[in-house]
Write a protein that holds these residues in place. Structure first.
Motif, PDB file in Angstrom:
ATOM      1  N   ARG A   1       0.835  -1.195   0.000  1.00 32.40           N
ATOM      2  CA  ARG A   1       0.000   0.000   0.000  1.00 32.40           C
ATOM      3  C   ARG A   1       0.873   1.250   0.000  1.00 32.40           C
ATOM      4  O   ARG A   1       2.071   1.189   0.271  1.00 32.40           O
ATOM      5  CB  ARG A   1      -0.885   0.003   1.240  1.00 32.40           C
ATOM      6  CG  ARG A   1      -1.985  -1.031   1.236  1.00 32.40           C
ATOM      7  CD  ARG A   1      -2.798  -0.919   2.509  1.00 32.40           C
ATOM      8  NE  ARG A   1      -3.276   0.451   2.714  1.00 32.40           N
ATOM      9  CZ  ARG A   1      -3.853   0.858   3.844  1.00 32.40           C
ATOM     10  NH1 ARG A   1      -4.000   0.028   4.850  1.00 32.40           N
ATOM     11  NH2 ARG A   1      -4.265   2.109   3.971  1.00 32.40           N
ATOM     12  N   ASP A   2       0.232   2.387  -0.272  1.00 34.33           N
ATOM     13  CA  ASP A   2       0.938   3.654  -0.206  1.00 34.33           C
ATOM     14  C   ASP A   2       1.523   3.804   1.199  1.00 34.33           C
ATOM     15  O   ASP A   2       0.801   3.700   2.194  1.00 34.33           O
ATOM     16  CB  ASP A   2      -0.047   4.801  -0.492  1.00 34.33           C
ATOM     17  CG  ASP A   2       0.643   6.150  -0.513  1.00 34.33           C
ATOM     18  OD1 ASP A   2       1.135   6.570   0.546  1.00 34.33           O
ATOM     19  OD2 ASP A   2       0.673   6.782  -1.575  1.00 34.33           O
TER      20      ASP A   2
ATOM     21  N   GLU B   1      -0.168   3.819   4.960  1.00 27.70           N
ATOM     22  CA  GLU B   1       0.152   2.752   5.908  1.00 27.70           C
ATOM     23  C   GLU B   1       0.546   3.309   7.261  1.00 27.70           C
ATOM     24  O   GLU B   1       0.189   2.755   8.307  1.00 27.70           O
ATOM     25  CB  GLU B   1       1.285   1.899   5.341  1.00 27.70           C
ATOM     26  CG  GLU B   1       1.377   0.521   5.935  1.00 27.70           C
ATOM     27  CD  GLU B   1       0.189  -0.349   5.612  1.00 27.70           C
ATOM     28  OE1 GLU B   1      -0.596  -0.603   6.539  1.00 27.70           O
ATOM     29  OE2 GLU B   1       0.029  -0.757   4.443  1.00 27.70           O
TER      30      GLU B   1
ATOM     31  N   ARG C   1       3.822  -4.522   7.233  1.00 24.82           N
ATOM     32  CA  ARG C   1       3.457  -3.430   6.325  1.00 24.82           C
ATOM     33  C   ARG C   1       4.001  -2.087   6.803  1.00 24.82           C
ATOM     34  O   ARG C   1       4.516  -1.301   6.001  1.00 24.82           O
ATOM     35  CB  ARG C   1       1.941  -3.359   6.166  1.00 24.82           C
ATOM     36  CG  ARG C   1       1.317  -4.572   5.489  1.00 24.82           C
ATOM     37  CD  ARG C   1      -0.069  -4.257   4.942  1.00 24.82           C
ATOM     38  NE  ARG C   1      -0.960  -3.736   5.961  1.00 24.82           N
ATOM     39  CZ  ARG C   1      -1.728  -4.486   6.736  1.00 24.82           C
ATOM     40  NH1 ARG C   1      -1.686  -5.811   6.625  1.00 24.82           N
ATOM     41  NH2 ARG C   1      -2.528  -3.933   7.637  1.00 24.82           N
TER      42      ARG C   1
END
Length: 321
Positions: A3-4, A8, A48
């Motif tokens: 994800r961006d 995140e 992440r």
């Protein structure tokens, strides 16, 4: 694809480096596998946010990501030969390539199961494995001397002061989802880089290496002054006047300090072998700086004593020059 990283970490694109670091530390602490055993959701979340900080916590990578030169996984975006313009070669989307994966020092782009990296190697006289054969004589040959060895990866790891002194193990997550345990050596230093062989990106002739840069988190009690460790130790007025014993923390656990009579704020007591470690594991000293502290609430008896002393035995705390 990750994800961006801004989303995140829950920060805006205008966030400062300090804001990014604070957001990461908060999320990493809340989701760390050590504090969430057998919690797969927290482990994935930790991976992440670690991957996001790998991008935004590095000024150079952040600059490249903001400019669209790398994606959220830290991989270079494919722009064709010679910086091709809109559309790129073979109709590739601008700056997007064909969604291939990074191999070694280049992106091996794929389209309908055709490996563009192999095609380019054959077109321009690249060797299909082995050493030599390339125009620069480099490993694996290929177009422009492309390497078949996996790319090296770099990451930053913040450790506690105690880990820097005694050594230990810390877990780190990479943007590709891998987690590895990093062995922290005794006497680890700020900015020291650890090399983990074979822990980089995979490649045809072997994986690259991982380079982990260490930073030591500020400690709430201990601080470094040159090559020694220093801490402040509050001392009551009566212990400062009469002498006494107080318990004080050290990186190895609490110890009992003997306060001499007539101790003043700024006086230092030396604790041998309780300080920082050097690269060979030898411990330095810890210095306890005494801070004479008055009671939190006014003491009438103390006020009377102080008034009598001011009248009968006045003195100046300023040093004579």
């Amino acid at each position: 694809m990750a994800r961006d990283p801004y989303q995140e970490l829950g920060v805006s694109r205008s966030a400062s480096a300090d804001e990014i670091r604070k957001a990461f530390r908060k999320l990493a602490k809340a989701n760390h596998p050590d504090t969430n055993p057998d919690n797969k959701e927290a482990e994935e979340r930790f991976k992440r946010v670690s991957a996001a900080f790998d991008i935004l916590g590095d000024a150079e990578k952040k600059k490249k990501f903001d400019a669209g030169e790398i994606d959220a996984d830290g991989r270079e975006t494919f722009r064709g030969f010679g910086g091709a313009g809109a559309g790129g070669p073979w109709g590739a989307p601008p700056g997007g390539g064909f969604g291939g994966q990074r191999r070694g020092g280049y992106r091996s782009e794929t389209f309908e199961d055709v490996d563009l990296g192999d095609i380019l190697g054959e077109m321009f006289g690249g060797a299909r494995g082995g050493r030599g054969g390339g125009p620069d004589g480099g490993r694996g040959g290929g177009f422009g001397g492309f390497s078949q060895r996996g790319a090296d990866v770099r990451a930053k790891l913040e450790i506690d002061l105690e880990d820097a002194i005694r050594g230990g193990k810390r877990r780190i997550a990479f943007s590709d989802g891998r987690t590895i345990d990093v062995s922290i050596p005794k006497g680890a230093q700020e900015g020291q880089t650890l090399r983990l062989k074979g822990q980089g990106a995979p490649g045809r002739s072997g994986a690259g290496d991982a380079f982990i840069e260490l930073s030591i988190a500020p400690h709430p009690i201990f601080r470094r002054e040159g090559e020694v460790l220093v801490m402040d130790v509050p001392v009551t007025l009566y212990d400062a006047v009469l002498g006494g014993k107080v318990e004080a923390p050290t990186p190895d656990g609490p110890v009992t300090l003997t306060i001499p009579k007539g101790a003043n704020t700024g006086s230092k007591l030396r604790l041998k072998g309780r300080g920082l470690s050097d690269a060979k594991g030898n411990r330095g000293d810890l210095f306890a700086r005494l801070v004479v502290t008055l009671p939190d609430t006014p003491d009438p008896a103390l006020e009377i004593l102080a008034e009598d002393m001011r009248k009968a035995r006045p003195y100046s705390p300023r040093r004579r020059t």
